[in-house]
Structure formats: structure tokens, C-alpha cells
Design an enzyme around this catalytic site. Structure first.
Site, PDB file in Angstrom:
ATOM      1  CD  GLU A   1      -3.024   1.010   1.987  1.00  0.00           C
ATOM      2  OE1 GLU A   1      -2.803   0.050   2.694  1.00  0.00           O
ATOM      3  OE2 GLU A   1      -3.467   1.995   2.770  1.00  0.00           O
TER       4      GLU A   1
ATOM      5  CG  ASP B   1       1.504 -16.310  11.516  1.00  0.00           C
ATOM      6  OD1 ASP B   1       0.952 -15.631  10.606  1.00  0.00           O
ATOM      7  OD2 ASP B   1       0.956 -18.012  11.831  1.00  0.00           O
TER       8      ASP B   1
ATOM      9  CG  HIS C   1      -3.241   8.285  -0.587  1.00  0.00           C
ATOM     10  ND1 HIS C   1      -4.326   6.952  -0.111  1.00  0.00           N
ATOM     11  CD2 HIS C   1      -2.536   7.115   0.403  1.00  0.00           C
ATOM     12  CE1 HIS C   1      -4.414   6.119   0.731  1.00  0.00           C
ATOM     13  NE2 HIS C   1      -3.369   6.581   1.257  1.00  0.00           N
TER      14      HIS C   1
END
Ligand code: MEV
Length: 414
Positions: free
Chosen positions: A82, A270, A367
Site C-alpha cells: 500500500e 506470521d 495518496h
């Protein structure tokens, strides 16, 4: 002292960034080469990690700069797809300087669960009477863990229904994530528990709700460093929204996990386990934000995070995957607790960055630049063209593939 404050890091060519990281972390020439190879997982290693391997799936690895955790500067490797997450973390860490983040973690104690069906009425008491025998049997499974100070430490038993109970074995797993050690012990003590309770043991498995393996971090943002008292008030209001409304809580916590997961992935841990732990912990008393934000007596912003983080620096693929090993070297952590502390600090920084952006100019502005660059690349731009095409699209307020192609043609004609 080494500084994680590297001005202009984001503007440097990749090779120069790698050189900076090499200098900071004392990497070897080999390790520098590995970073620059952009494909660190050889076929033979991938092929033993999972089944039916045909290739690898790559993610960008970014470095968040500016972090100070417990008085020590650290560079944070983050593997994530992202845009803006790495930049936001770096920016939030910069505003927290020079004090940075204080963090601490509990002993690394994980829970193994043994489900018992049809136990006798006095099963709970009988288990407690035989606690030492149960612990001894569990510890016989992992002498090495016991020799380094870990091992099974305690037993808990709860009745779930007249015909079902659960026994917890609490295991200090030291620097491992711990699933293997805990599952082995849970399986080993199940027959003894059957004898003691007169019941039948069914599931024997770790719990990802790691309430005894918590990491905490705190930070104070001076009001002047973050845009004034209005920003402080608005971040607090943004947090209160998350505390009051579950639809917002989900997104608030997702933003925290953007940062934590990226470090969990970079270090070969994990992330599904950490995600499961985080959200179930957040839900223990009705789903709540994992962070809190308040205005302090000076009008500054004080933030805090408390979250289970079950990660290891040994075991799993942390010492098998070449890039995970390298990321642990860059972090310079000595043990799993230190790693969890840094992750908590990153989660808190990430949350601050998101709340500040949302409570001021919104997140789309930030963004847009990376989005525009992505579109430029998709339109075929390379090298300097990427920045030129992206900048022009932002100036025009038109971030679209057709426009990117036109601009690219114009640039190439010149
Ligand atoms: C996006 O990946 C994360 C945010 O939505 C987090 C938040 O809203 O707090 C920006």
C-alpha cells in the site's frame, strides 16, 4: 550515536538509500547486494517453505526512517503493497523526535489450549492438584527451551459448559513465535489430562489471543510539532469516534495494523497470527480501539497502544528467508521482546499519522502523488519520466491513464 534521521532519504536513488541502510546497520557487501537484487528468495528455499511452489510473490520493502524507540534510533523495514504507509510512519516518527517512543513488552508467554469433553464434575480441582506433574510432562518435551529460561510455567482450567472444559498451558517461548513448542506440549499433556479429568481431549492447539504476551508503546507529540492545539483536539476527537463506533474502530485498528503487519512480514513472522491476536484482544470487552489519545496538561497529545504481538527472532522462517534475516539485522534487535516493542511503536506512529491526516487535510492528498506515479508507470513512463508525468497530472487535477499516455508522448516528442 547512529541516527535514523536521514534527511531526503525519500528523494535518493535506490542505490544510495541502500548505502545509507548499509552504513546504519553495518551490513556486509553481500547483504547490500541482496537488498539490491530485488529477488531474495531462491527457488530451493521457497520450495521447502510451502508446498507446490511455482514462483515467489514479491512485495516492496521500504525503510521507515526517524524512529527512536527507548532512546535508540532504529531503521524500520516494512514490506507492504500500500502506498503512503512507509512515508506516513516516517513522518509520524519525525514529529515524535527527539524523545520518540517508549515501549515495553511482557515476558513472551503463549497459551496452549486443550479442549476436554465430558470431564468429571471435580475436574478443575483435580487438574490444579496435579499441576506440577502436568508442567513437568510438558517441560520434558523441550529441554532446550527450559535450559534457556523458557518452558511451561502455569496451568489454567475453565468450565465452558457442563460437558466441555478447556485447560490452558502457559508457555514462555523466549525468542520464538512459539506455535511449535506450545502445540507439542499441548499434544503431549493431553493423555494425562484425560486421565485426570476422566474426559476426552479433542483439540490441542495454541491460542492466538496472546493476552500474556503484550507489547505497549507511548508517545507525546508536542502541539507545536504537529500543527497546534487544534490538531491535538481533532486527533482526540478522531480517537473518540473510534471508541464510540465499531464501524470506525475497524478502520482505526486497520490503520494500526498497516504498520505492524508490514514489519511482521518483513521479519518473516506470521502476520495472520498477529492480526488474529490484535483483533480478538481489541474485542475482549466489546470491540475497541487498540490505541488511546488524550490531551495532556500542557496541551500536547499523548498516545498509547497495548496489543498482543506474538513474533519471533528465531524459528519459523525468520532464520531461513534471506530477506527476513537481513531485515532483523537492519532492525538490530537482540530478541523477540525488543522486536515486539518496536512493532508497537510503529503501530502507534501509523495510527497517529492516519488520524492527523484524516483530521486535517484528509488522506487522499497524500495518496495522490503515489497514485499518480503508479498511473504514470502503467502508462509506460520510466526513470525521470515517472515524476514528470505524475507532477503534470497532479497540477491538472486529472490523474487518469489516458492523460498519462498523452503527457508521456508530449515529453518524448520534446
Ligand atoms: C488505510 O489503509 C488506513 C486508514 O484508513 C486508517 C484510518 O482510517 O485510521 C487511513
Amino acid at each position: 550515536m547512529k541516527s535514523s534521521r536521514i534527511p531526503g532519504f525519500y528523494k535518493m536513488p535506490v542505490e544510495e538509500r541502500v548505502r545509507k541502510v548499509k552504513e546504519f546497520a553495518g551490513l556486509t557487501d553481500e547483504e547490500e547486494k541482496l537488498l539490491l537484487s530485488f529477488s531474495a528468495l531462491p527457488k530451493d528455499i521457497a520450495n521447502i517453505m510451502v508446498e507446490n511452489v511455482v514462483s515467489t510473490m514479491q512485495l516492496p520493502l521500504g525503510i521507515a526512517t526517524n524512529f527512536t524507540v527507548n532512546g535508540k534510533d532504529v531503521l524500520i523495514p516494512m514490506a507492504i503493497e500500500e502506498t503512503s504507509v512507509v512515508a506516513a510512519a516516517s513522518n509520524a516518527a519525525k514529529m515524535a523526535r527527539p524523545e520518540g517512543f517508549k515501549a515495553k513488552a511482557t515476558e513472551p508467554v503463549m497459551i496452549g489450549q486443550i479442549q476436554i469433553l465430558n470431564p468429571s464434575k471435580d475436574a478443575q480441582e483435580r487438574i490444579m492438584e496435579r499441576k506440577e506433574d502436568i508442567l513437568e510432562l510438558a517441560n520434558a518435551q523441550d529441554k532446550i527451551l527450559v535450559s534457556i529460561g523458557g518452558g511451561a510455567k502455569d496451568i489454567e482450567a475453565r468450565c465452558l459448559r457442563a460437558d466441555m472444559m478447556v485447560v490452558h498451558i502457559l508457555v514462555d517461548v523466549r525468542d520464538a513465535m512459539g506455535a511449535n513448542a506450545v502445540n507439542t506440549m499441548a499434544e503431549a499433556i493431553a493423555p494425562l489430562l484425560e486421565k485426570i479429568t476422566g474426559g476426552k481431549a479433542l483439540l490441542r492447539i495454541i491460542s492466538n489471543l496472546a493476552i500474556y504476551r503484550l507489547a505497549e508503546a507511548e508517545v507525546t507529540y508536542r502541539k507545536d510539532a504537529i500543527g497546534g492545539e487544534d490538531v491535538v483536539d481533532n486527533v482526540v476527537k478522531a480517537y473518540e469516534f473510534a471508541a464510540l463506533d465499531i464501524f470506525r474502530t475497524a478502520t482505526h485498528n486497520k490503520g494500526i495494523m498497516n504498520g505492524i503487519d508490514a514489519v511482521v512480514i518483513a521479519t518473516g513472522n506470521d502476520w495472520r497470527a498477529v492480526e488474529a491476536g490484535a483483533h480478538s484482544y481489541a474485542a475482549m470487552n466489546g470491540y475497541k480501539p487498540l490505541t488511546t489519545w488524550q490531551k495532556d496538561e500542557n496541551g500536547d497529545l499523548r498516545g498509547h497502544i497495548k496489543i498482543p504481538i506474538a513474533v519471533g527472532t528465531v524459528g519459523g522462517i525468520t532464520k531461513v528467508h534471506p530477506m527476513a534475516k537481513l531485515c532483523l539485522r537492519i532492525l538490530g534487535v537482540q530478541n523477540a521482546r525488543e522486536l515486539a516493542e518496536i512493532m508497537a511503536a510503529v503501530g502507534l506512529a501509523q495510527n497517529f499519522a492516519a488520524l492527523r491526516a484524516l483530521a486535517t487535510k484528509g488522506i487522499q492528498a497524500g495518496h495522490m502523488k503515489l497514485h499518480a506515479q503508479n498511473i504514470a508507470v502503467m502508462a509506460g513512463a520510466t526513470g525521470d519520466e515517472i515524476e514528470m508525468v505524475a507532477r503534470k497530472m497532479i497540477e491538472e487535477g486529472k490523474i487518469r491513464m489516458d492523460r498519462a499516455k498523452e503527457i508521456l508522448e508530449e515529453i518524448r516528442k520534446k
